[in-house]
Design a protein around this motif. Structure first.
Motif, PDB file in Angstrom:
ATOM      1  N   ALA A 115       0.834  -1.202   0.000  1.00  0.00           N
ATOM      2  CA  ALA A 115       0.000   0.000   0.000  1.00  0.00           C
ATOM      3  C   ALA A 115       0.872   1.257   0.000  1.00  0.00           C
ATOM      4  CB  ALA A 115      -0.928  -0.014   1.204  1.00  0.00           C
ATOM      5  N   VAL A 116       1.636   1.427  -1.089  1.00  0.00           N
ATOM      6  CA  VAL A 116       2.565   2.544  -1.223  1.00  0.00           C
ATOM      7  C   VAL A 116       2.477   3.067  -2.656  1.00  0.00           C
ATOM      8  CG1 VAL A 116       4.956   3.294  -0.969  1.00  0.00           C
ATOM      9  CG2 VAL A 116       4.115   1.412   0.415  1.00  0.00           C
ATOM     10  N   HIS A 117       2.520   4.392  -2.828  1.00  0.00           N
ATOM     11  CA  HIS A 117       2.511   4.953  -4.180  1.00  0.00           C
ATOM     12  C   HIS A 117       3.820   4.576  -4.880  1.00  0.00           C
ATOM     13  CE1 HIS A 117       2.208   7.706  -7.518  1.00  0.00           C
ATOM     14  NE2 HIS A 117       0.993   8.063  -7.116  1.00  0.00           N
ATOM     15  N   PRO A 118       3.760   3.918  -6.042  1.00  0.00           N
ATOM     16  CA  PRO A 118       4.976   3.379  -6.668  1.00  0.00           C
ATOM     17  C   PRO A 118       5.988   4.412  -7.126  1.00  0.00           C
ATOM     18  CG  PRO A 118       3.090   3.184  -8.153  1.00  0.00           C
ATOM     19  CD  PRO A 118       2.540   3.590  -6.820  1.00  0.00           C
ATOM     20  N   SER A 119       5.546   5.638  -7.408  1.00  0.00           N
ATOM     21  CA  SER A 119       6.490   6.638  -7.908  1.00  0.00           C
ATOM     22  C   SER A 119       7.135   7.462  -6.787  1.00  0.00           C
ATOM     23  CB  SER A 119       5.789   7.583  -8.895  1.00  0.00           C
ATOM     24  OG  SER A 119       4.769   8.308  -8.241  1.00  0.00           O
ATOM     25  N   ARG A 120       6.689   7.235  -5.569  1.00  0.00           N
ATOM     26  CA  ARG A 120       7.237   7.980  -4.440  1.00  0.00           C
ATOM     27  C   ARG A 120       8.465   7.249  -3.894  1.00  0.00           C
ATOM     28  NH1 ARG A 120       2.598   9.515  -0.778  1.00  0.00           N
ATOM     29  NH2 ARG A 120       2.251  10.909  -2.539  1.00  0.00           N
ATOM     30  N   SER A 121       9.472   7.979  -3.487  1.00  0.00           N
ATOM     31  CA  SER A 121      10.659   7.346  -2.909  1.00  0.00           C
ATOM     32  C   SER A 121      10.352   6.850  -1.498  1.00  0.00           C
ATOM     33  CB  SER A 121      11.824   8.331  -2.853  1.00  0.00           C
ATOM     34  OG  SER A 121      11.599   9.326  -1.859  1.00  0.00           O
ATOM     35  N   ALA A 122      11.174   5.907  -1.030  1.00  0.00           N
ATOM     36  CA  ALA A 122      10.999   5.391   0.325  1.00  0.00           C
ATOM     37  C   ALA A 122      11.091   6.527   1.341  1.00  0.00           C
ATOM     38  CB  ALA A 122      12.053   4.327   0.610  1.00  0.00           C
ATOM     39  N   TYR A 123      12.051   7.418   1.137  1.00  0.00           N
ATOM     40  CA  TYR A 123      12.247   8.534   2.072  1.00  0.00           C
ATOM     41  C   TYR A 123      11.012   9.430   2.130  1.00  0.00           C
ATOM     42  CZ  TYR A 123      14.001  12.898   4.035  1.00  0.00           C
ATOM     43  OH  TYR A 123      14.146  14.028   4.809  1.00  0.00           O
ATOM     44  N   PHE A 132      11.049  -1.426  -6.039  1.00  0.00           N
ATOM     45  CA  PHE A 132      11.415  -2.274  -4.908  1.00  0.00           C
ATOM     46  C   PHE A 132      10.943  -3.708  -5.126  1.00  0.00           C
ATOM     47  CE2 PHE A 132      12.037   0.673  -0.987  1.00  0.00           C
ATOM     48  CZ  PHE A 132      12.958   1.421  -1.703  1.00  0.00           C
ATOM     49  N   SER A 133      11.710  -4.645  -4.614  1.00  0.00           N
ATOM     50  CA  SER A 133      11.264  -6.034  -4.567  1.00  0.00           C
ATOM     51  C   SER A 133      10.246  -6.178  -3.436  1.00  0.00           C
ATOM     52  CB  SER A 133      12.444  -6.960  -4.302  1.00  0.00           C
ATOM     53  OG  SER A 133      12.976  -6.736  -2.998  1.00  0.00           O
ATOM     54  N   LEU A 134       9.584  -7.332  -3.377  1.00  0.00           N
ATOM     55  CA  LEU A 134       8.613  -7.562  -2.310  1.00  0.00           C
ATOM     56  C   LEU A 134       9.286  -7.485  -0.943  1.00  0.00           C
ATOM     57  CD1 LEU A 134       5.830  -8.327  -1.293  1.00  0.00           C
ATOM     58  CD2 LEU A 134       6.360 -10.734  -1.736  1.00  0.00           C
ATOM     59  N   GLY A 135      10.485  -8.045  -0.843  1.00  0.00           N
ATOM     60  CA  GLY A 135      11.199  -8.003   0.427  1.00  0.00           C
ATOM     61  C   GLY A 135      11.550  -6.593   0.847  1.00  0.00           C
ATOM     62  N   GLN A 173       8.538  -4.952   2.203  1.00  0.00           N
ATOM     63  CA  GLN A 173       8.291  -5.404   3.565  1.00  0.00           C
ATOM     64  C   GLN A 173       9.128  -4.598   4.560  1.00  0.00           C
ATOM     65  OE1 GLN A 173       5.286  -7.309   3.339  1.00  0.00           O
ATOM     66  NE2 GLN A 173       6.285  -8.377   4.999  1.00  0.00           N
ATOM     67  N   ARG A 174      10.390  -4.391   4.213  1.00  0.00           N
ATOM     68  CA  ARG A 174      11.264  -3.601   5.088  1.00  0.00           C
ATOM     69  C   ARG A 174      10.754  -2.172   5.227  1.00  0.00           C
ATOM     70  NH1 ARG A 174      16.752  -5.482   5.944  1.00  0.00           N
ATOM     71  NH2 ARG A 174      17.039  -7.566   5.106  1.00  0.00           N
ATOM     72  N   LEU A 175      10.246  -1.621   4.134  1.00  0.00           N
ATOM     73  CA  LEU A 175       9.700  -0.264   4.185  1.00  0.00           C
ATOM     74  C   LEU A 175       8.459  -0.221   5.070  1.00  0.00           C
ATOM     75  CD1 LEU A 175       9.769   2.663   3.221  1.00  0.00           C
ATOM     76  CD2 LEU A 175       8.461   1.956   1.193  1.00  0.00           C
ATOM     77  N   GLY A 176       7.627  -1.236   4.973  1.00  0.00           N
ATOM     78  CA  GLY A 176       6.443  -1.300   5.828  1.00  0.00           C
ATOM     79  C   GLY A 176       6.819  -1.393   7.294  1.00  0.00           C
ATOM     80  N   ILE A 177       7.862  -2.157   7.580  1.00  0.00           N
ATOM     81  CA  ILE A 177       8.343  -2.268   8.966  1.00  0.00           C
ATOM     82  C   ILE A 177       8.911  -0.928   9.437  1.00  0.00           C
ATOM     83  CG2 ILE A 177      10.066  -3.390  10.443  1.00  0.00           C
ATOM     84  CD1 ILE A 177       9.678  -5.883   8.565  1.00  0.00           C
ATOM     85  N   ASN A 232       7.046 -12.078   4.825  1.00  0.00           N
ATOM     86  CA  ASN A 232       6.642 -12.376   3.453  1.00  0.00           C
ATOM     87  C   ASN A 232       7.579 -11.703   2.446  1.00  0.00           C
ATOM     88  OD1 ASN A 232       5.031 -13.296   1.320  1.00  0.00           O
ATOM     89  ND2 ASN A 232       3.772 -11.457   1.340  1.00  0.00           N
ATOM     90  N   GLY A 233       8.196 -12.509   1.579  1.00  0.00           N
ATOM     91  CA  GLY A 233       9.064 -11.965   0.537  1.00  0.00           C
ATOM     92  C   GLY A 233      10.491 -11.724   0.952  1.00  0.00           C
ATOM     93  N   LEU A 234      10.834 -11.943   2.215  1.00  0.00           N
ATOM     94  CA  LEU A 234      12.197 -11.698   2.673  1.00  0.00           C
ATOM     95  C   LEU A 234      13.103 -12.888   2.353  1.00  0.00           C
ATOM     96  CD1 LEU A 234      11.585 -10.091   6.185  1.00  0.00           C
ATOM     97  CD2 LEU A 234      12.236  -8.937   4.070  1.00  0.00           C
TER      98      LEU A 234
END
Length: 313
Positions: free
Chosen positions: A83-91, A128-131, A134-138, A156-158
């Motif tokens: 649930a993240v906008h794909p064009s937005r950076s993690a930061y 980003f990969s699925l893993g 997951q890290r971003l969600g954490i 999941n995905g790690l």
């Protein structure tokens, strides 16, 4: 802590959660387990105020989640890593969330470093990969440094390194005195991560106890016996009240007698014994035993040969 009291959720005639009550306490990792359709996700959504209960209540530190002015500072959650906008950076994804809860950019950099995403912080999440998601969600769950954390399938995905990392992270968070609730289908991970288990089936509580205690009450044990005369020893063991099943290679699976008693019985009748090994059932097997009647989706077990014949017909 998290308190669920008489929680019920109905969707028309369907009952997703049925009078569920349990408490998740700080200082330990609690595994939240159940078959598909058991009501785990619905329960998590009601704890986080995303679904309204039909009856009952779900409180975090004696308050409903919806009443919290800065919820990220009190509860961190990962329900859907995608649930993240794909064009937005993690930061910038994390920074946008942080601003809504009065959290500064310094904390954003801290959680990116803690989750191993510092080097890709400016990369669009769509790459980003699925893993990595997951890290971003954490990272998002940790953003407000909350005392209570909820994770739905966090591994999941790690990759193996990621699984090892998150296992340590969950234990570290609990050791800091936080309340940690993890919903997962990976029994092997729960066996080595969870200190306590809450298990539900068809929306109702099945078990609520420490992991070691649950295994002691529900994990079957037997003794693997190898002998030069399996038929003769099997007859003697059954005569002594043991249950005996044949294993591949001529071994015997014996339950109802301790290894010493088995060895003594064999020695009395001059039967050679090559192996006596106590075997404990896994958390997965114990879980399947206690939730067997609550499984809604059960695939037929069909041999590969039969499947091949049907395809050829």
């Amino acid at each position: 802590m998290i308190e669920v009291r008489d929680l019920t959720k109905r969707y028309g005639d369907a009952v997703a959660v049925d009078g569920l009550s349990f408490t998740v306490r700080p200082g330990r990792v609690t595994g939240f387990l159940g078959p598909n359709g058991a009501g785990k996700s619905t329960t998590l959504r009601m704890i986080l105020g995303l679904d309204a209960p039909t009856r009952g209540r779900a409180l975090v530190n004696d308050r409903p989640y919806a009443s919290m002015r800065y919820p990220l500072r009190e509860v961190g959650a990962l329900l859907d890593a995608g649930a993240v906008h794909p064009s937005r950076s993690a930061y910038h994804h994390l920074l946008g969330i942080a601003v809504t809860n009065g959290i500064g950019a310094r904390r954003v950099r801290e959680v990116l470093a803690r989750t191993g995403l510092e080097q890709v912080a400016r990369r669009g999440v769509g790459r980003f990969s699925l893993g990595m998601k997951q890290r971003l969600g954490i990272a998002g769950a940790l953003l407000g440094d909350p005392p209570v954390l909820l994770f739905d399938e966090p591994v999941n995905g790690l990759d193996p390194e990621g699984v090892h990392w998150i296992r340590g992270l969950m234990k570290d968070l609990a050791a800091e005195g936080r309340t940690v609730l993890i919903s997962s289908h990976l029994m092997s991970e729960m066996a080595v991560t969870a200190d306590h288990l809450v298990i539900i089936g068809r929306g109702r509580l099945v078990a609520d106890q420490p992991t070691a205690e649950f295994l002691g009450d529900n994990a079957r044990t037997d003794v693997l016996v190898r002998t030069s005369q399996p038929a003769a020893l099997a007859g003697l063991l059954r005569g002594a009240g043991a249950a005996v099943a044949e294993e591949p290679g001529g071994a015997l699976a014996v339950s109802g007698l301790e290894p010493a008693a088995i060895g003594d019985l064999a020695a009395t009748h001059r039967l050679g014994v090559h192996e006596l090994t106590v075997r404990h059932a896994s958390l997965e097997q114990a879980f399947m035993d206690v939730t067997g009647d609550a499984v809604d989706y059960r695939a037929a077990r069909t041999g590969a040969a039969a499947m091949f014949r049907r395809k050829q017909a």
